[in-house]
Enzyme design. Structure first.
Site, short mmCIF file in Angstrom:
data_model
loop_
_atom_site.label_atom_id
_atom_site.label_comp_id
_atom_site.label_asym_id
_atom_site.label_seq_id
_atom_site.Cartn_x
_atom_site.Cartn_y
_atom_site.Cartn_z
CG HIS A 9 1.95 6.72 2.53
ND1 HIS A 9 1.84 7.80 1.68
CD2 HIS A 9 2.96 5.96 2.06
CE1 HIS A 9 2.76 7.70 0.73
NE2 HIS A 9 3.45 6.59 0.93
CD GLU A 83 8.26 2.43 -0.83
OE1 GLU A 83 8.46 1.19 -0.75
OE2 GLU A 83 7.32 2.91 -1.48
#
Length: 198
Positions: A9, A83
C-alpha cells in the site's frame, strides 16, 4: 500458470513516524495518495484480470485507485491479506516501547500474531488463487510484513530486503518451477515513483 502481482500500500503518517501499524486501520496520507495514483497509472498499462486487497483502509484505498485506472471493480476484500497484528505494540514507536516496557521489550509477550499464523493465512490465499485462476493474472494489495514473510517462505535462497510503499513484486506459479512451483519475476519495483521526484 498463474501470475500474481503483489503490491504494498501507499505511505501513511504512521509509516513516516515509524509507528507499527499492524491491523490498525490507518489511512493513506497525501504522499500515499500520490504514490497510489502513479502506481495505478503504471498498472493501467498492463493486463490484470482480478484485484484482491486487504480490507484495511491503506490497502483498500490503494486498490481502489488501481481498479479505477484499470476500469475494473475490486474482486475481493480479504482479511487474509491483512498485516500482521503486533498486539499492544500497534501504534507505538521503538522509543515509546522502550519508555513503557524497557530495553528488553522484545522479550515480552505483547500479543503479537506469529509469523507462522500469518503464513498459514497467506499461503491458504495463494493456493486458492492458483486453483481458482489457473491461467489468471491477479493483483494483490497488502502490507510490508505480510509480503516479506510470504516471499521469505516461497524463496528461501532470496534476500528479502525492505519493501518500499507501492512497490510491485510479481511471482508466477507453475508446477514445473523449482521452489515448490513459484518463480519470482520482479521484486520491490518502484519505477513509477520516479515521476514524483522533483
Amino acid at each position: 500458470m498463474t501470475i500474481i502481482g503483489i503490491v504494498r500500500h501507499g505511505v501513511t503518517d504512521w509509516n513516516q513516524q515509524g509507528r507499527a501499524q499492524g491491523q490498525q486501520d490507518v489511512a493513506l496520507n497525501a504522499d500515499g495518495v500520490k504514490q497510489a495514483d502513479v502506481l495505478a497509472r503504471r498498472l493501467a498499462e498492463e493486463d490484470w484480470d482480478m484485484i484482491y486487497t486487504s480490507d484495511l483502509r491503506r490497502a483498500s484505498a490503494t486498490a481502489e485507485m488501481i481498479a479505477s485506472q484499470l476500469g475494473k471493480q475490486i474482486t475481493g476484500f480479504d482479511p487474509r491479506l491483512r498485516e500482521k497484528t503486533h498486539g499492544r505494540l500497534d501504534g507505538t514507536t521503538v522509543a515509546e516501547r522502550i519508555e513503557k516496557w524497557g530495553e528488553n521489550w522484545r522479550e515480552l509477550d505483547h500479543g503479537e500474531e506469529s509469523d507462522q499464523h500469518m503464513l498459514l493465512r497467506s499461503l491458504d490465499f495463494l493456493q486458492e488463487m492458483t486453483i481458482r485462476y489457473p491461467n489468471g493474472k491477479i493483483l494483490l494489495v497488502s502490507h510490508g510484513a505480510w509480503i516479506r514473510t510470504l516471499l521469505a517462505e516461497l524463496f528461501k535462497e532470496m534476500e528479502i530486503t525492505f519493501l518500499d510503499n507501492t512497490c510491485v513484486t510479481m511471482i508466477e506459479w507453475d508446477e514445473q518451477h523449482t521452489e515448490a512451483g513459484w518463480k519470482c519475476l520482479l521484486f520491490n519495483c518502484t519505477k513509477h515513483l520516479q515521476t514524483l521526484i522533483k
